[in-house]
Enzyme design. Structure first.
Site, PDB file in Angstrom:
ATOM      1  CB  THR A   1     -11.941  17.630 -36.055  1.00 40.89           C
ATOM      2  OG1 THR A   1     -10.869  17.511 -37.016  1.00 40.89           O
ATOM      3  CG2 THR A   1     -13.045  16.521 -36.516  1.00 40.89           C
TER       4      THR A   1
ATOM      5  NE  ARG B   1      -4.870  15.846 -44.255  1.00 44.48           N
ATOM      6  CZ  ARG B   1      -5.335  15.861 -43.278  1.00 44.48           C
ATOM      7  NH1 ARG B   1      -6.641  16.422 -43.146  1.00 44.48           N
ATOM      8  NH2 ARG B   1      -4.959  15.286 -42.289  1.00 44.48           N
TER       9      ARG B   1
ATOM     10  N   GLY C   1      -8.455  13.710 -44.652  1.00 40.64           N
ATOM     11  CA  GLY C   1      -8.040  13.358 -43.235  1.00 40.64           C
ATOM     12  C   GLY C   1      -9.008  11.991 -43.059  1.00 40.64           C
TER      13      GLY C   1
ATOM     14  N   GLY D   1      -7.624  14.310 -34.352  1.00 39.71           N
ATOM     15  CA  GLY D   1      -6.371  14.382 -34.262  1.00 39.71           C
ATOM     16  C   GLY D   1      -5.539  14.495 -35.581  1.00 39.71           C
TER      17      GLY D   1
ATOM     18  N   GLY E   1      -4.993  13.185 -38.865  1.00 38.56           N
ATOM     19  CA  GLY E   1      -5.743  12.107 -39.380  1.00 38.56           C
ATOM     20  C   GLY E   1      -5.060  11.127 -40.156  1.00 38.56           C
TER      21      GLY E   1
END
Length: 314
Positions: free
Chosen positions: A179, A207, A209, A230, A232
């Site tokens: 990210t 999905r 995050g 990280g 999520g």
């Protein structure tokens, strides 16, 4: 802390399993150079008296075009073999925000998030509707193949094979780093934050995050700007970005104390990991993480760039 340089911009390119010695020297140099270029893109905006909001968008656009990072071009693949992109941006001065989730055709998802903030009555748009809004807002469109890289495709194949071998849906710890995000402070002392991601390798069912969730992966106020990276699911549950700013606002914590407690105590207690970059209105920065490494960098008010990858600060 009085002798610390006043930071204008801090950025991250993801936290995760990045061990010293495992990353080839050439790759390490490429990451550091990429962080440097992104920082300077933001600094150029600030030098021309641009806003913190303009600066974080400029930084993240550079990182979205860089295939080294899991955002924009070089994003990871879903279980269906697609790139679905999430992004958010927030202006600390007004506490206005925009976010998008699951977009597939916008070259710069962070700019689409900003368009949602400025050109729609909404904060968050998702999937087909977000793609349609992008077209109507006149943002640069690309064929979905633009985001594809062979390396990410192979990561998906490995994840699918591992999943079959285990006959379970658990994701490996390496599935979710890369990210990108930025926080900035401009000449007026105003703050902004932006985050962009391709999410998790092998993600399913649409999905989403923490990156596009305002208060989880991205948040900015008059006194605090945060971008997270990280696992999520845990960052959403702990409302990480907002919690850091709230500790500063309600308890008077320093940015470092607030960020470290949330990232090093609260998130691991739930079973999650990752890191954040956080900036306060005085230009103090905190970049804690509880993984082996986090691609990160800062540029101070004098234009001095520092980049780091590993836990020991280098």
């Amino acid at each position: 802390d009085g002798d610390e340089p006043m930071i204008s911009i801090a950025i991250h390119g993801g936290a995760g399993v990045i061990e010293r010695g495992k990353l080839p020297a050439q790759a390490e140099q490429a990451y550091r150079a990429s962080l440097d270029v992104a920082l300077r893109a933001g600094a150029t905006v600030l030098a021309a008296n641009g806003s913190a909001l303009d600066a974080v968008e400029a930084v993240v656009r550079v990182l979205e075009d860089n295939p080294l990072f899991n955002a924009g071009r070089g994003a990871v693949f879903t279980a269906d073999g697609r790139n679905e992109l999430d992004a958010a941006i927030m202006d600390g001065a007004t506490e206005k925000a925009g976010a998008v989730a699951g977009v597939t055709r916008t070259r710069h998802p962070v700019s689409l998030a900003r368009a949602v903030m400025e050109k729609s009555p909404h904060v968050m748009l998702a999937r087909d509707g977000a793609d349609r809004f992008s077209l109507e807002a006149g943002l640069e469109q690309v064929d979905p193949s633009w985001f594809r890289t062979e390396e990410r495709w192979q990561q998906l194949q490995k994840a699918l094979a591992a999943e079959q071998a285990q006959a379970s849906a658990t994701l490996p710890a390496t599935a979710y780093f890369g990210t990108v995000g930025a926080v900035a402070r401009d000449a007026k002392g105003q703050l902004a934050a932006a985050t962009s991601t391709g999410g998790m390798t092998n993600k399913r069912w649409g999905r989403i995050g923490d990156a596009p969730v305002i208060g989880a992966g991205t948040y900015a106020s008059a006194q605090c700007a945060v971008s997270a990276t990280g696992w999520g699911e845990f960052y959403i549950r702990a409302a990480v970005a907002h919690d850091i700013c709230a500790r500063m606002a309600y308890r008077g914590d320093s940015v470092r104390a607030a960020a470290e407690e949330v990232v090093l105590t609260v998130v691991p207690a739930l079973g999650g990991d990752g890191g954040v970059i956080a900036l306060d209105a005085s230009g103090r920065v905190a970049m804690p993480f509880n993984t082996e490494g986090m691609y990160r960098g800062t540029i101070d008010a004098d234009g001095k760039v520092r980049t780091a990858i590993y836990r020991d600060g280098d």
